[in-house]
Design a protein around this motif. Sequence first.
Motif, PDB file in Angstrom:
ATOM      1  N   GLN A   1      32.611 101.636  52.210  1.00 28.02           N
ATOM      2  CA  GLN A   1      31.535 102.442  51.666  1.00 28.02           C
ATOM      3  C   GLN A   1      30.389 102.541  52.674  1.00 28.02           C
ATOM      4  O   GLN A   1      29.715 101.560  52.961  1.00 28.02           O
ATOM      5  CB  GLN A   1      31.028 101.817  50.377  1.00 28.02           C
ATOM      6  CG  GLN A   1      29.965 102.643  49.706  1.00 28.02           C
ATOM      7  CD  GLN A   1      29.457 101.981  48.454  1.00 28.02           C
ATOM      8  OE1 GLN A   1      29.656 100.797  48.253  1.00 28.02           O
ATOM      9  NE2 GLN A   1      28.783 102.723  47.631  1.00 28.02           N
ATOM     10  N   LYS A   2      30.177 103.736  53.217  1.00 31.73           N
ATOM     11  CA  LYS A   2      29.065 103.994  54.122  1.00 31.73           C
ATOM     12  C   LYS A   2      28.325 105.211  53.592  1.00 31.73           C
ATOM     13  O   LYS A   2      28.578 106.336  53.991  1.00 31.73           O
ATOM     14  CB  LYS A   2      29.575 104.231  55.533  1.00 31.73           C
ATOM     15  CG  LYS A   2      30.265 103.020  56.118  1.00 31.73           C
ATOM     16  CD  LYS A   2      30.732 103.260  57.512  1.00 31.73           C
ATOM     17  CE  LYS A   2      31.414 102.011  58.025  1.00 31.73           C
ATOM     18  NZ  LYS A   2      32.003 102.206  59.329  1.00 31.73           N
ATOM     19  N   PRO A   3      27.397 104.992  52.678  1.00 29.90           N
ATOM     20  CA  PRO A   3      26.839 106.099  51.908  1.00 29.90           C
ATOM     21  C   PRO A   3      26.002 107.104  52.692  1.00 29.90           C
ATOM     22  O   PRO A   3      26.052 108.280  52.406  1.00 29.90           O
ATOM     23  CB  PRO A   3      26.002 105.399  50.843  1.00 29.90           C
ATOM     24  CG  PRO A   3      25.730 104.062  51.389  1.00 29.90           C
ATOM     25  CD  PRO A   3      26.869 103.711  52.270  1.00 29.90           C
ATOM     26  N   CYS A   4      25.236 106.700  53.677  1.00 23.35           N
ATOM     27  CA  CYS A   4      24.328 107.622  54.374  1.00 23.35           C
ATOM     28  C   CYS A   4      24.779 107.917  55.797  1.00 23.35           C
ATOM     29  O   CYS A   4      23.978 108.339  56.628  1.00 23.35           O
ATOM     30  CB  CYS A   4      22.913 107.052  54.380  1.00 23.35           C
ATOM     31  SG  CYS A   4      22.221 106.869  52.733  1.00 23.35           S
ATOM     32  N   MET A   5      26.041 107.682  56.089  1.00 25.82           N
ATOM     33  CA  MET A   5      26.527 107.865  57.455  1.00 25.82           C
ATOM     34  C   MET A   5      26.460 109.329  57.879  1.00 25.82           C
ATOM     35  O   MET A   5      26.093 109.637  59.018  1.00 25.82           O
ATOM     36  CB  MET A   5      27.956 107.343  57.576  1.00 25.82           C
ATOM     37  CG  MET A   5      28.489 107.389  58.982  1.00 25.82           C
ATOM     38  SD  MET A   5      27.564 106.399  60.144  1.00 25.82           S
ATOM     39  CE  MET A   5      28.082 104.781  59.713  1.00 25.82           C
ATOM     40  N   LYS A   6      26.792 110.239  56.990  1.00 29.17           N
ATOM     41  CA  LYS A   6      26.788 111.668  57.323  1.00 29.17           C
ATOM     42  C   LYS A   6      25.387 112.138  57.694  1.00 29.17           C
ATOM     43  O   LYS A   6      25.198 112.826  58.704  1.00 29.17           O
ATOM     44  CB  LYS A   6      27.323 112.465  56.138  1.00 29.17           C
ATOM     45  CG  LYS A   6      27.467 113.947  56.393  1.00 29.17           C
ATOM     46  CD  LYS A   6      28.090 114.614  55.179  1.00 29.17           C
ATOM     47  CE  LYS A   6      27.160 115.674  54.664  1.00 29.17           C
ATOM     48  NZ  LYS A   6      27.647 116.372  53.495  1.00 29.17           N
ATOM     49  N   GLU A   7      24.403 111.736  56.905  1.00 34.83           N
ATOM     50  CA  GLU A   7      23.024 112.141  57.164  1.00 34.83           C
ATOM     51  C   GLU A   7      22.494 111.539  58.455  1.00 34.83           C
ATOM     52  O   GLU A   7      21.768 112.189  59.214  1.00 34.83           O
ATOM     53  CB  GLU A   7      22.122 111.737  55.992  1.00 34.83           C
ATOM     54  CG  GLU A   7      22.350 112.542  54.737  1.00 34.83           C
ATOM     55  CD  GLU A   7      23.485 112.006  53.882  1.00 34.83           C
ATOM     56  OE1 GLU A   7      24.149 111.036  54.295  1.00 34.83           O
ATOM     57  OE2 GLU A   7      23.708 112.565  52.799  1.00 34.83           O
ATOM     58  N   MET A   8      22.875 110.291  58.732  1.00 31.43           N
ATOM     59  CA  MET A   8      22.422 109.654  59.953  1.00 31.43           C
ATOM     60  C   MET A   8      23.012 110.325  61.185  1.00 31.43           C
ATOM     61  O   MET A   8      22.327 110.550  62.180  1.00 31.43           O
ATOM     62  CB  MET A   8      22.772 108.168  59.953  1.00 31.43           C
ATOM     63  CG  MET A   8      22.202 107.436  61.152  1.00 31.43           C
ATOM     64  SD  MET A   8      22.543 105.685  61.154  1.00 31.43           S
ATOM     65  CE  MET A   8      24.296 105.673  61.436  1.00 31.43           C
ATOM     66  N   LEU A   9      24.288 110.680  61.102  1.00 28.86           N
ATOM     67  CA  LEU A   9      24.922 111.365  62.229  1.00 28.86           C
ATOM     68  C   LEU A   9      24.313 112.740  62.464  1.00 28.86           C
ATOM     69  O   LEU A   9      24.161 113.167  63.615  1.00 28.86           O
ATOM     70  CB  LEU A   9      26.427 111.488  61.999  1.00 28.86           C
ATOM     71  CG  LEU A   9      27.205 110.184  62.127  1.00 28.86           C
ATOM     72  CD1 LEU A   9      28.657 110.397  61.755  1.00 28.86           C
ATOM     73  CD2 LEU A   9      27.087 109.623  63.521  1.00 28.86           C
ATOM     74  N   GLN A  10      23.950 113.433  61.401  1.00 31.82           N
ATOM     75  CA  GLN A  10      23.296 114.728  61.558  1.00 31.82           C
ATOM     76  C   GLN A  10      21.942 114.585  62.253  1.00 31.82           C
ATOM     77  O   GLN A  10      21.601 115.376  63.125  1.00 31.82           O
ATOM     78  CB  GLN A  10      23.105 115.398  60.197  1.00 31.82           C
ATOM     79  CG  GLN A  10      24.381 115.918  59.589  1.00 31.82           C
ATOM     80  CD  GLN A  10      24.163 116.482  58.196  1.00 31.82           C
ATOM     81  OE1 GLN A  10      23.099 116.332  57.603  1.00 31.82           O
ATOM     82  NE2 GLN A  10      25.189 117.131  57.677  1.00 31.82           N
ATOM     83  N   LEU A  11      21.181 113.565  61.873  1.00 29.28           N
ATOM     84  CA  LEU A  11      19.879 113.337  62.502  1.00 29.28           C
ATOM     85  C   LEU A  11      20.037 112.979  63.967  1.00 29.28           C
ATOM     86  O   LEU A  11      19.325 113.508  64.830  1.00 29.28           O
ATOM     87  CB  LEU A  11      19.116 112.237  61.768  1.00 29.28           C
ATOM     88  CG  LEU A  11      17.774 111.843  62.390  1.00 29.28           C
ATOM     89  CD1 LEU A  11      16.793 112.998  62.323  1.00 29.28           C
ATOM     90  CD2 LEU A  11      17.215 110.620  61.715  1.00 29.28           C
ATOM     91  N   LEU A  12      20.977 112.105  64.272  1.00 28.50           N
ATOM     92  CA  LEU A  12      21.174 111.706  65.662  1.00 28.50           C
ATOM     93  C   LEU A  12      21.651 112.855  66.530  1.00 28.50           C
ATOM     94  O   LEU A  12      21.217 113.002  67.677  1.00 28.50           O
ATOM     95  CB  LEU A  12      22.156 110.537  65.737  1.00 28.50           C
ATOM     96  CG  LEU A  12      21.642 109.214  65.173  1.00 28.50           C
ATOM     97  CD1 LEU A  12      22.745 108.176  65.192  1.00 28.50           C
ATOM     98  CD2 LEU A  12      20.438 108.735  65.947  1.00 28.50           C
TER      99      LEU A  12
END
Length: 80
Positions: A19-30
Motif C-alpha cells: 500500500q503506497k497511497p500517495c505515490m502517484k501524486e508524489m511522482l507527478q510533483l517530482l
Amino acid sequence: MGRKAGGLYINSKKFGAIQKPCMKEMLQLLSCMALNQNNDDRCVRQKELLSTCMDSQSKQSRKPFGSINYHLQRLSRGRK
C-alpha cells in the motif's frame, strides 16, 4: 536474542510495501519539478494534490490492536 525455532513469524515489511497511497501524486510533483528546473511556482497544482492526499492519510486511524506477529505469538502460547 532472536526467535525460537518453530515459531510463527510473518515479515510485515513485505506487506507494508503493497500500500503506497500517495505515490502517484508524489511522482507527478517530482516530474513537474524536474521539467521546470525545481521551480515551485509552476507546480502548485501537483503540490496541492500531494498535500491533500497526505492530509487525508494522516487522519485515517490505525487499527488499535498490536502487530500480526504479536497475535501469532499469543496463539502459539495458547496451543501449548
